[in-house]
Design a protein around this motif. Sequence first.
Motif, short mmCIF file in Angstrom:
data_model
loop_
_atom_site.label_atom_id
_atom_site.label_comp_id
_atom_site.label_asym_id
_atom_site.label_seq_id
_atom_site.Cartn_x
_atom_site.Cartn_y
_atom_site.Cartn_z
N LYS A 64 61.84 49.76 30.74
CA LYS A 64 60.39 49.90 30.94
C LYS A 64 59.95 49.20 32.22
CE LYS A 64 58.68 50.62 26.29
NZ LYS A 64 57.85 50.10 25.20
N ASP A 65 59.02 49.82 32.90
CA ASP A 65 58.39 49.18 34.06
C ASP A 65 57.25 48.31 33.55
OD1 ASP A 65 59.97 50.72 35.64
OD2 ASP A 65 58.41 52.20 36.11
N ILE A 66 57.16 47.09 34.08
CA ILE A 66 56.02 46.24 33.70
C ILE A 66 55.06 46.20 34.89
CG2 ILE A 66 55.31 43.89 33.08
CD1 ILE A 66 58.08 43.65 31.74
N PHE A 67 53.81 46.50 34.65
CA PHE A 67 52.83 46.52 35.75
C PHE A 67 51.45 46.22 35.18
CE2 PHE A 67 50.82 50.57 34.67
CZ PHE A 67 51.77 51.13 33.82
N LYS A 68 50.48 46.07 36.08
CA LYS A 68 49.11 45.76 35.65
C LYS A 68 48.16 46.86 36.08
CE LYS A 68 49.35 40.72 35.70
NZ LYS A 68 48.97 39.51 36.42
N TYR A 69 47.24 47.24 35.18
CA TYR A 69 46.16 48.15 35.58
C TYR A 69 45.17 47.36 36.43
CZ TYR A 69 47.64 51.54 32.02
OH TYR A 69 48.34 52.44 31.28
N ASP A 70 44.50 48.04 37.35
CA ASP A 70 43.45 47.38 38.14
C ASP A 70 42.12 47.55 37.39
OD1 ASP A 70 41.77 46.36 39.96
OD2 ASP A 70 42.32 47.68 41.63
N ASP A 71 41.80 46.57 36.59
CA ASP A 71 40.55 46.66 35.83
C ASP A 71 39.38 46.00 36.56
OD1 ASP A 71 41.48 48.22 33.85
OD2 ASP A 71 41.87 46.60 32.43
N LYS A 72 39.71 45.17 37.55
CA LYS A 72 38.61 44.50 38.28
C LYS A 72 37.81 45.53 39.08
CE LYS A 72 40.59 39.95 38.27
NZ LYS A 72 41.83 39.35 38.70
N ILE A 73 38.51 46.53 39.60
CA ILE A 73 37.78 47.56 40.37
C ILE A 73 36.89 48.37 39.43
CG2 ILE A 73 39.52 49.45 40.29
CD1 ILE A 73 37.58 48.44 43.41
N VAL A 74 37.37 48.58 38.20
CA VAL A 74 36.55 49.30 37.22
C VAL A 74 35.30 48.48 36.92
CG1 VAL A 74 36.51 50.33 34.92
CG2 VAL A 74 38.64 50.31 36.22
N ARG A 75 35.49 47.16 36.72
CA ARG A 75 34.35 46.27 36.46
C ARG A 75 33.33 46.36 37.60
NH1 ARG A 75 35.70 40.36 37.83
NH2 ARG A 75 35.80 41.45 39.82
N ASN A 76 33.83 46.29 38.85
CA ASN A 76 32.91 46.33 39.99
C ASN A 76 32.07 47.61 39.98
OD1 ASN A 76 34.13 43.99 40.71
ND2 ASN A 76 35.21 44.80 42.50
N PHE A 77 32.75 48.73 39.78
CA PHE A 77 32.01 50.00 39.77
C PHE A 77 31.05 50.08 38.58
CE2 PHE A 77 35.34 51.90 42.64
CZ PHE A 77 34.46 52.32 43.62
N ALA A 78 31.46 49.51 37.43
CA ALA A 78 30.59 49.56 36.25
C ALA A 78 29.31 48.75 36.50
CB ALA A 78 31.34 49.02 35.03
N ILE A 79 29.48 47.57 37.12
CA ILE A 79 28.29 46.75 37.42
C ILE A 79 27.39 47.49 38.41
CG2 ILE A 79 27.52 44.60 38.53
CD1 ILE A 79 30.09 43.29 37.36
N ALA A 80 28.02 48.07 39.46
CA ALA A 80 27.25 48.81 40.46
C ALA A 80 26.50 49.97 39.81
CB ALA A 80 28.17 49.32 41.57
#
Lengths: 703, 55
Positions: free
Chosen positions: A4-20
């Motif tokens: 399995k590949d271990i990686f991270k989703y970019d959720d901070k960018i989602v947060r930024n767009f959600a706040i905007a």
Amino acid sequence: MNQKDIFKYDDKIVRNFAIATAVWGVVAMLVGVYVAFELVFPSLNVLPELTFGRLRPLHTNAAIFAFVGNGIFAGTYYSLQRLLKARMWSNFLSSFNFWGWQAIIVAAAISLPLGLTSSHEYAELEWPIDIAIALVWIAFGVNMFGTLIKRREQHLYVAIWFYIATCVTVTVLHVVRSLEIPVSIMDSIPVFAGVQDALVQWWYGHNAVAFFLTTPYLGLMYYFLPKAAKRPVYSYKLSIIHFWGLIFIYIWAGPHHLLYTSLPDWAQSLGTVFSLMLIAPSWGGMLNGLLTLRGAWDRVRTDPILKFFVVAVSAYGMSTLEGPLLAIKSINAISHYTDWTVAHVHVGTLGWNGMLTFGMLYWLIPRLYSTKLHSVKLANAHFWIATLGTVFYVVPMYWAGWTQSMMWKAFTPEGFLKYGNFLETVTQIIPMYAIRGIGGTIYLLGAILMIYNLYMTAKGHRVEDKEVAYPPREKHIKEKGEYWHKWIERKPIQMLLLATVLVLIGGIIEILPMVFIDKNVPKIASVQPYTPLELEGRDIYIREGCNNCHSQMIRPFRSETERYGDFSKSGEFVNDFPHLWGSKRTGPDLHRLGGKYPDSWHYNHMIDPTSMSPGSIMPAYDWLAKDDLDTKYTAAKIRVMQTLGVPYEHGYADIALDDLSAQAQVIVENLAADGIDQENLAQKEIVALIAYLQRLGVDARPK
Amino acid sequence: MYKYILDVAGGINWMALFALMTFLFVFVTSIILVFRKNNDHINHMASLPLEEDQN
């Protein structure tokens, strides 16, 4: 066992767009409420920058591109990563997308109130901002395709098809609509004129609704609705047909915005036919959404997110039935230029886009911050407030639209217009405008409540990029009996190409013949180019956004020719870069205004409209009599128009200012004869505007 | 060149017909292909959004 590949989703960018999304949503609604009340209390037009004509484009742009735009990015960045089991391809491009988009919104919020506008509805921004939009949008596309290429999931879920179609079509629409030749750093002249410009405009304008407000949100619906309902979409097969049907048909429907105008009949008919055909895929999609809730309807009673989604999908169904009906010529004859259209689009934006966004944010924010929603009760309250606000908005607008249209068309038994004074038809509906303003305020309060609830949810928590593990994508082994649709849906590039071809077919077939076949725009020998002073006056008309309230297109109805004069012909607009036909008559049509009143009437009317038309809700444009006309770019404008085929004589640009001064002097003398005397009046902007208004519709008026 | 081609095409009725025929082709093809898909694949596709994140 697979590694399995271990990686991270970019959720901070989602947060930024959600706040905007939430913040710009409130700004868009606030501007909307302000312009709504300007029609009830014209004294709210306190500064040139705050007049209705300049703020209305700010409201529409903020609602479409700032509120819904950020909503698209928030939902897409979240769902794309999870559907593809991959982090976004490039952190830099994600950030560039976010900050670039916010910078564009700020540039719009500054430039539109300053009157820097191209006048094209929903594409008002000037050329440097247009270039920035293209760059940021392409960055989004490249990032999306990078992610698609390095994905771990073999197959592309239908939501992603909608994102791909959105990405490619918005690029095409934006580039074609923004074809313009710069005159200065914040001014340009479009390459299309008159009827061609109008057709390109509504091919763009309609598809801005289709591919910015609809297809990406359908992608979000296909992802977030099953998530919230905790069950798969009702029919995946139907979603595939929904997709191909919708993207193919939508692109053709634009000319329904131009029914009964000077657009050739064949193009109008094409718009009507394809609009009616749109009902099928649209309702397929709506039913697919609603039926996804089969067996989960009991949860709709308690879950505010599902409530928002149900109303959103129902509003989608209502607007996509009403839209095609409004595209039938006999209905359009009643609805066009009235508040009926305004009601229709707000069922879409408040109901479909607004409610879906609210539901999505209530679902996303607690998950991003790994917590629970602060108050389900408040979210439920928001749902009822938003629904009530929508009802209080749209009902008076339908009422206003029908009332005004009936008044425009009413005749006395003797055959005269019953309401010959246009103003009577405006004052009649002001109470409806007031209720609409209250409806908008209620909707805005709901959104503020949501921000409080989401802020309290996020308070004390942080968004951490989530670590996940998935096996890499397996090499695809072709199965027996595999057909090319499966081949397409595994391959994003094929999907991109096919979607592009489908949307281009509609655009090319409609627009190219208009551009190339001369007989579609019959020439009228008496139509001459604008004089330099009229050209400058026209630019003031554009700057002040007069086209937001006044049309320049008299339809061939007796009720219109009696009121305004002879109906408009396409040959009259060949020198109109851009066209200024407008789409709404808050004030009367102006196409045959030239010569109707003396110069002094226009002077007094612009300084104080109520002096000439008691009860008028038009803002006073007193600064036009104070500010000097800027003629720095007059010659440059004429040179650009010459390159676009406007028949000015060779070298005319060099002597244009002499003609400008001479014509201004004549108007000043006319004004003086009527007792209007002012220092340096010939240099003031108002003289140029009067020159333009007096030229309107004169060239081809029957003697 | 294009002007010439379009001019001699004689009217533009063919465009409306072409549009309708293309749509019919897209619509019918997508329906046929959709109904030839096997149900396991369709079920897998439909359940993609419901998969929870794996740690």
